[in-house]
Design an enzyme around this catalytic site. Structure first.
Site, PDB file in Angstrom:
ATOM      1  N   LYS A  54       0.846  -1.204   0.000  1.00 26.65           N
ATOM      2  CA  LYS A  54       0.000   0.000   0.000  1.00 26.65           C
ATOM      3  C   LYS A  54       0.879   1.251   0.000  1.00 26.65           C
ATOM      4  CE  LYS A  54      -3.837  -2.353   2.217  1.00 26.65           C
ATOM      5  NZ  LYS A  54      -4.525  -2.752   3.434  1.00 26.65           N
ATOM      6  N   GLN A  98      -4.339  -1.126   9.545  1.00 25.76           N
ATOM      7  CA  GLN A  98      -4.291  -2.489   9.002  1.00 25.76           C
ATOM      8  C   GLN A  98      -4.900  -3.473  10.005  1.00 25.76           C
ATOM      9  OE1 GLN A  98      -3.236  -3.320   5.819  1.00 25.76           O
ATOM     10  NE2 GLN A  98      -4.024  -5.340   6.316  1.00 25.76           N
ATOM     11  N   ASP A 121     -11.154   3.121   4.006  1.00 26.40           N
ATOM     12  CA  ASP A 121     -11.494   1.688   3.941  1.00 26.40           C
ATOM     13  C   ASP A 121     -13.018   1.499   3.858  1.00 26.40           C
ATOM     14  OD1 ASP A 121      -9.486  -0.190   3.765  1.00 26.40           O
ATOM     15  OD2 ASP A 121      -9.021  -0.167   5.910  1.00 26.40           O
TER      16      ASP A 121
END
Ligand code: NAD
Length: 302
Positions: A54, A98, A121
């Site tokens: 990422k 994460q 997200d």
């Protein structure tokens, strides 16, 4: 018949180029770039490799990227304070924590602490609600479902009036993609059925699908005889079924399989995603797109 392959790797390359060009233009015209804060707690090898990818992708697109690695024993209070810091940081448009987090930290509390306008997200309850309402309300569709829809759109498969069957009802894939496909919108407007572990006859439902989206996490769950001839099959499953030595690097790598029996299914389906190389690359791509969009919303140019 051999199905057309839907290659996420190719679509990814196209979208990343589009994002890079937009970042360049905004930088020239407004003097700002999208900012992404990536918070990694601990050193779980899978999480480390996801975050590394990422960060690398964000930097390659010209984003500001803050990689914030924290020890596995960080307290919940300190992690929440860190999120608050990025919520208040004007140069940060997206905050990614994460998952999974260590057991002593409440994931829900952490997700709920992220400013919904920086929740790239799309997991915050406010964004889940916005997704449900649809249209311009939906700012940050969750990345994997958004990637699935993008693949379907760019493949040119007709979605209006199509029978879409989604296998799996998780909050990160099954439920959101089902919601997205039923909206009255481009790449959607479908009749949607969700099947799951409580469903009596999986085969019956799958066989009706013009578009079959499978996110169960069970290797080979969907049998070739469950696929309607000519259907579009999106296999989200990523299952590690063993290890092999890579011919390229000579190192041990995981052998990955999807939830669909790919070799036989591709002789029946009209189009199908391989695993790996199908849905996988789209998740990071859509994270980048959400982060760019977050900046665009802030600038009023979305
Ligand atoms: P999950 O375990 O949270 O949910 C799986 C769902 O499938 C559940 O709702 C369950 O009811 C259903 N299910 C499981 N076994 C079933 C069966 N035998 N019959 C009917 N339904 C069944 O998983 P998830 O997070 O949604 O992920 C699903 C798969 O997609 C996993 O393999 C995961 O690794 C993969 N995944 C890939 C990406 C990506 O490529 N970027 C992203 C997210 C998840």
């Amino acid at each position: 018949m051999t199905a057309k392959l839907i290659l996420g790797t190719e679509v990814q390359a196209t979208i990343l180029k589009e994002i890079e060009a937009e970042v360049h233009k905004i930088k020239q015209e407004r003097g700002v770039v999208p900012g992404l804060a990536t918070i990694l707690v601990g050193d779980n090898p899978a999480s480390v490799s996801y975050v590394t990818l990422k960060v690398k992708t964000a930097l390659s697109l010209g984003f500001k990227e803050v990689q914030d690695n924290q020890p596995a024993d960080i307290s919940e209070k300190d992690l929440l304070a860190l999120i608050d810091k990025y919520n208040k940081d004007d140069s940060i448009n997206g905050i990614l924590v994460q998952l999974p987090l260590p057991k002593h930290i409440d994931e829900k509390k952490v997700i709920n602490a992220i400013d919904p306008d920086k929740d790239v997200d799309g997991f915050h309850p406010v964004n889940v609600g916005r997704l449900m309402i649809g249209g311009s309300e939906c700012k940050f569709p969750p990345c994997t479902p958004a990637g699935i829809q993008e693949l379907i759109i760019r493949t040119g498969v007709e979605t209006k009036g199509a029978e879409v069957v989604v296998v799996g009802r998780s909050n990160i894939v099954g439920k959101p993609i089902a919601n997205m496909m039923l909206q009255k919108a481009k790449g959607a407007n479908s009749t949607v059925t969700i099947v799951h572990t409580g469903t009596k006859d999986l085969a019956f439902h799958c066989l009706r699908a013009d578009i079959l989206i499978v996110a169960a996490g069970v290797p080979g769950l969907v049998k070739p005889e469950w696929i309607k001839p000519g259907a579009c099959v999106i296999d989200v499953g990523v299952n590690r079924i063993g290890e092999k030595i890579s011919e390229k690097t000579g190192k041990k790598v995981a052998i990955l399989r999807g939830d669909v029996d790919f070799e036989k299914a591709k002789e029946i389906a009209g189009s199908i995603t391989p695993v790996p190389g199908g849905v996988g690359p789209m998740t990071i791509t859509m994270l980048m797109k959400n982060t760019l969009n977050s900046l665009k919303f802030k600038l009023g140019i979305a």
